[in-house]
Design a protein around this motif. Structure first.
Motif, PDB file in Angstrom:
ATOM      1  N   SER A   1      17.846   3.416  -1.447  1.00 50.79           N
ATOM      2  CA  SER A   1      16.383   3.323  -1.457  1.00 50.79           C
ATOM      3  C   SER A   1      15.741   4.705  -1.414  1.00 50.79           C
ATOM      4  O   SER A   1      14.557   4.853  -1.735  1.00 50.79           O
ATOM      5  CB  SER A   1      15.897   2.485  -0.266  1.00 50.79           C
ATOM      6  OG  SER A   1      16.212   1.117  -0.438  1.00 50.79           O
ATOM      7  N   ASN A   2      16.505   5.701  -1.008  1.00 53.20           N
ATOM      8  CA  ASN A   2      16.007   7.081  -0.946  1.00 53.20           C
ATOM      9  C   ASN A   2      16.193   7.770  -2.293  1.00 53.20           C
ATOM     10  O   ASN A   2      17.302   7.821  -2.829  1.00 53.20           O
ATOM     11  CB  ASN A   2      16.774   7.860   0.125  1.00 53.20           C
ATOM     12  CG  ASN A   2      16.515   7.346   1.526  1.00 53.20           C
ATOM     13  OD1 ASN A   2      15.493   7.657   2.128  1.00 53.20           O
ATOM     14  ND2 ASN A   2      17.453   6.556   2.049  1.00 53.20           N
TER      15      ASN A   2
ATOM     16  N   ASP B   1      13.821   4.260   6.875  1.00 54.35           N
ATOM     17  CA  ASP B   1      12.404   4.453   6.575  1.00 54.35           C
ATOM     18  C   ASP B   1      12.077   4.076   5.129  1.00 54.35           C
ATOM     19  O   ASP B   1      11.032   3.463   4.856  1.00 54.35           O
ATOM     20  CB  ASP B   1      12.001   5.898   6.847  1.00 54.35           C
ATOM     21  CG  ASP B   1      12.027   6.251   8.327  1.00 54.35           C
ATOM     22  OD1 ASP B   1      12.093   5.314   9.161  1.00 54.35           O
ATOM     23  OD2 ASP B   1      12.000   7.457   8.658  1.00 54.35           O
ATOM     24  N   ALA B   2      12.956   4.440   4.195  1.00 55.17           N
ATOM     25  CA  ALA B   2      12.688   4.133   2.790  1.00 55.17           C
ATOM     26  C   ALA B   2      12.705   2.630   2.544  1.00 55.17           C
ATOM     27  O   ALA B   2      11.873   2.100   1.789  1.00 55.17           O
ATOM     28  CB  ALA B   2      13.712   4.835   1.898  1.00 55.17           C
ATOM     29  N   CYS B   3      13.662   1.929   3.157  1.00 49.31           N
ATOM     30  CA  CYS B   3      13.702   0.471   2.995  1.00 49.31           C
ATOM     31  C   CYS B   3      12.491  -0.181   3.645  1.00 49.31           C
ATOM     32  O   CYS B   3      11.893  -1.115   3.090  1.00 49.31           O
ATOM     33  CB  CYS B   3      14.994  -0.076   3.584  1.00 49.31           C
ATOM     34  SG  CYS B   3      16.453   0.165   2.527  1.00 49.31           S
ATOM     35  N   ARG B   4      12.108   0.282   4.828  1.00 48.72           N
ATOM     36  CA  ARG B   4      10.927  -0.279   5.490  1.00 48.72           C
ATOM     37  C   ARG B   4       9.683  -0.106   4.621  1.00 48.72           C
ATOM     38  O   ARG B   4       8.859  -1.021   4.506  1.00 48.72           O
ATOM     39  CB  ARG B   4      10.716   0.387   6.860  1.00 48.72           C
ATOM     40  CG  ARG B   4      11.658  -0.123   7.947  1.00 48.72           C
ATOM     41  CD  ARG B   4      11.473   0.630   9.251  1.00 48.72           C
ATOM     42  NE  ARG B   4      12.203   0.012  10.335  1.00 48.72           N
ATOM     43  CZ  ARG B   4      11.717  -0.897  11.174  1.00 48.72           C
ATOM     44  NH1 ARG B   4      10.452  -1.282  11.039  1.00 48.72           N
ATOM     45  NH2 ARG B   4      12.458  -1.411  12.133  1.00 48.72           N
ATOM     46  N   SER B   5       9.544   1.053   4.002  1.00 47.77           N
ATOM     47  CA  SER B   5       8.398   1.267   3.110  1.00 47.77           C
ATOM     48  C   SER B   5       8.458   0.306   1.929  1.00 47.77           C
ATOM     49  O   SER B   5       7.429  -0.242   1.508  1.00 47.77           O
ATOM     50  CB  SER B   5       8.383   2.715   2.620  1.00 47.77           C
ATOM     51  OG  SER B   5       8.187   3.611   3.691  1.00 47.77           O
TER      52      SER B   5
ATOM     53  N   GLY C   1       7.341  -3.073   2.992  1.00 47.62           N
ATOM     54  CA  GLY C   1       5.891  -3.117   3.138  1.00 47.62           C
ATOM     55  C   GLY C   1       5.186  -3.235   1.801  1.00 47.62           C
ATOM     56  O   GLY C   1       4.182  -3.960   1.677  1.00 47.62           O
ATOM     57  N   ARG C   2       5.675  -2.536   0.780  1.00 45.59           N
ATOM     58  CA  ARG C   2       5.051  -2.622  -0.547  1.00 45.59           C
ATOM     59  C   ARG C   2       5.153  -4.028  -1.116  1.00 45.59           C
ATOM     60  O   ARG C   2       4.356  -4.409  -1.980  1.00 45.59           O
ATOM     61  CB  ARG C   2       5.690  -1.610  -1.491  1.00 45.59           C
ATOM     62  CG  ARG C   2       5.315  -0.160  -1.202  1.00 45.59           C
ATOM     63  CD  ARG C   2       5.718   0.763  -2.333  1.00 45.59           C
ATOM     64  NE  ARG C   2       7.161   0.825  -2.510  1.00 45.59           N
ATOM     65  CZ  ARG C   2       7.962   1.680  -1.870  1.00 45.59           C
ATOM     66  NH1 ARG C   2       7.436   2.536  -0.992  1.00 45.59           N
ATOM     67  NH2 ARG C   2       9.256   1.695  -2.088  1.00 45.59           N
TER      68      ARG C   2
ATOM     69  N   CYS D   1      15.195  -6.262  -2.350  1.00 44.90           N
ATOM     70  CA  CYS D   1      14.913  -4.825  -2.264  1.00 44.90           C
ATOM     71  C   CYS D   1      16.205  -4.022  -2.415  1.00 44.90           C
ATOM     72  O   CYS D   1      16.220  -2.977  -3.083  1.00 44.90           O
ATOM     73  CB  CYS D   1      14.243  -4.501  -0.933  1.00 44.90           C
ATOM     74  SG  CYS D   1      12.553  -5.118  -0.783  1.00 44.90           S
TER      75      CYS D   1
END
Length: 408
Positions: free
Chosen positions: A142-143, A204-208, A211-212, A258
């Motif tokens: 995801s990063n 953090d990248a997966c959480r973002s 959220g999207r 995701c």
């Protein structure tokens, strides 16, 4: 029965060849069609039972086995070389030349997201489970930094290694069950369901990304934790991995979507680099399991790739190390969902498989009868002389050469 359908790839490390003047000829004599030689690989302590000068290699960190040049200058993730245990910065290239001199084509076995070395230095780029625990062996796709690193690895392997093919491993995230240290988790009896849940990422990248898509990342993490903790009072759990029946797994499918999309983005970046050299054949370690993490990317991720279908000759290599019936079922499942895909079987020449030519031949033939067209043999360098002889005998039987079995 003469079975000419199978192309056979044998797996090797560079140190299996370097320093052994007879290695390349020995590999050619086994009857394999080509070799998958490690070009980018995680840390490993590997036996070398047939090498004339050593018996074990301690590859202490993940490494790139082609030169790490100035092309990496300014990159956030920079791999190490394996000079400390191979004696050269171009172990892949030197070993590949020896193999080709014996008439054996060489593919670059390229591991992408499995690196404890890089993970320890960049934990923010690693898979993090719902309990906030980071898997330092597992870079998360995801990063964008991880996706760019993967593109660079493949580009540098192609540029400096000049392989005849690419074999991609760990082209998506690793999870709970594929670690790179002294494992002390088996006694916990975590069910397959719990291991799958512990592989869902909340970096953090997966959480973002969640959220999207309108998800509450914190709320989803709480649901995962609750499901894991409640499982401690139960047994089994395989059935809960099934999707589409209104079961427990369905509420976590958005998280998997995701993951599949992130893997597809990583794969598309890598494939865009590979497309510049269309003469290089392509294989990828893959699985029909939608929950798959580790070396084998989920078919669902391949289906979301924008470029995978533009490589019509590419092969999806499925894990077939377990019971023959389970391996055959996996091949049937994959071919049912992706009937146009070429499939290969990743088979084991090491324990717990027996060093028995006829037993290996029967198992491999059954996999070919399920429609796969390639056998990928793990691992020619780790196998003893007795096991190598069994492999040679099984391949002889597969191709109709009776009398090729090793004598008792």
């Amino acid at each position: 029965m003469n079975d000419a359908r199978a192309s056979v790839t044998g797996y090797l490390y560079p140190w299996d060849v370097l320093g052994d003047p007879g290695a390349a000829a020995d590999v050619a004599a086994l009857g394999v069609d080509r070799v998958a030689l490690a070009a980018s690989y995680h840390s490993v302590r590997a036996a070398t039972p047939r090498h004339p000068r050593r018996r074990v290699v301690d590859a202490r960190t993940a490494a790139l086995y082609v030169p790490v040049t100035d092309a990496w200058s300014g990159q956030d993730l920079v791999p190490t070389e394996g000079t400390g245990w191979t004696g050269t910065s171009d172990a892949f290239g030197e070993a590949a030349r020896e193999l080709r001199s014996a008439g054996v084509p060489v593919d670059a076995w390229t591991v992408l997201t499995h690196s404890s070395f890089l993970g320890a230095r960049h934990p923010q780029l690693c898979v993090r489970n719902a309990f906030g625990e980071t898997y330092l062996h597992a870079l998360c796709p995801s990063n964008e930094t991880v996706r760019n690193y993967s593109r660079m690895v493949v580009g540098q392997v192609l540029r400096h290694g000049h392989p005849d093919g690419l074999v991609l491993e760990a082209a998506g995230p690793l999870g709970f069950s594929h670690q790179n240290q002294h494992e002390k988790t088996e006694g916990a009896d975590y069910s397959p369901w719990v291991q799958a849940l512990l592989s869902l990422c909340f970096c953090d990248a997966c959480r973002s990304g969640y959220g999207r898509r309108g998800m509450d990342a914190g709320g989803m993490a709480a649901k995962v934790r609750s499901a894991v903790l409640s499982d401690s009072l139960e047994t089994g759990g395989d059935h809960r991995l099934e999707m589409g029946a209104g079961g427990e797994s369905d509420e976590f499918v958005p998280l998997l979507e995701c993951r599949w999309d992130a893997t597809a983005r990583l794969l598309d970046g890598v494939l865009a680099v590979a497309a510049a050299q269309p003469e290089v054949r392509l294989s990828i370690h893959a699985s029909p399991d939608p929950w798959s993490t580790g070396p084998f990317v989920a078919l669902r991720a391949l289906e979301r790739s924008k470029l995978w279908d533009s490589f019509p000759g590419a092969t999806a290599v499925l894990p077939c190390w377990g019971a023959a019936t389970d391996s055959a079922a996996a091949l049937r499942s994959f071919r049912s969902d992706a009937p146009a895909a070429a499939t290969g079987a990743y088979v084991l020449a090491l324990p717990p498989k027996s060093a028995d030519s006829r037993a290996l031949w029967q198992e491999w033939k059954a996999l070919l009868d399920e429609g796969c067209t390639e056998l990928h043999l793990y691992h020619l360098g780790l196998a003893s002389t007795r096991r190598r002889e069994a492999v040679a005998g099984a391949l002889g039987l597969l191709r109709g050469r009776e009398g090729t079995e090793p004598k008792e």
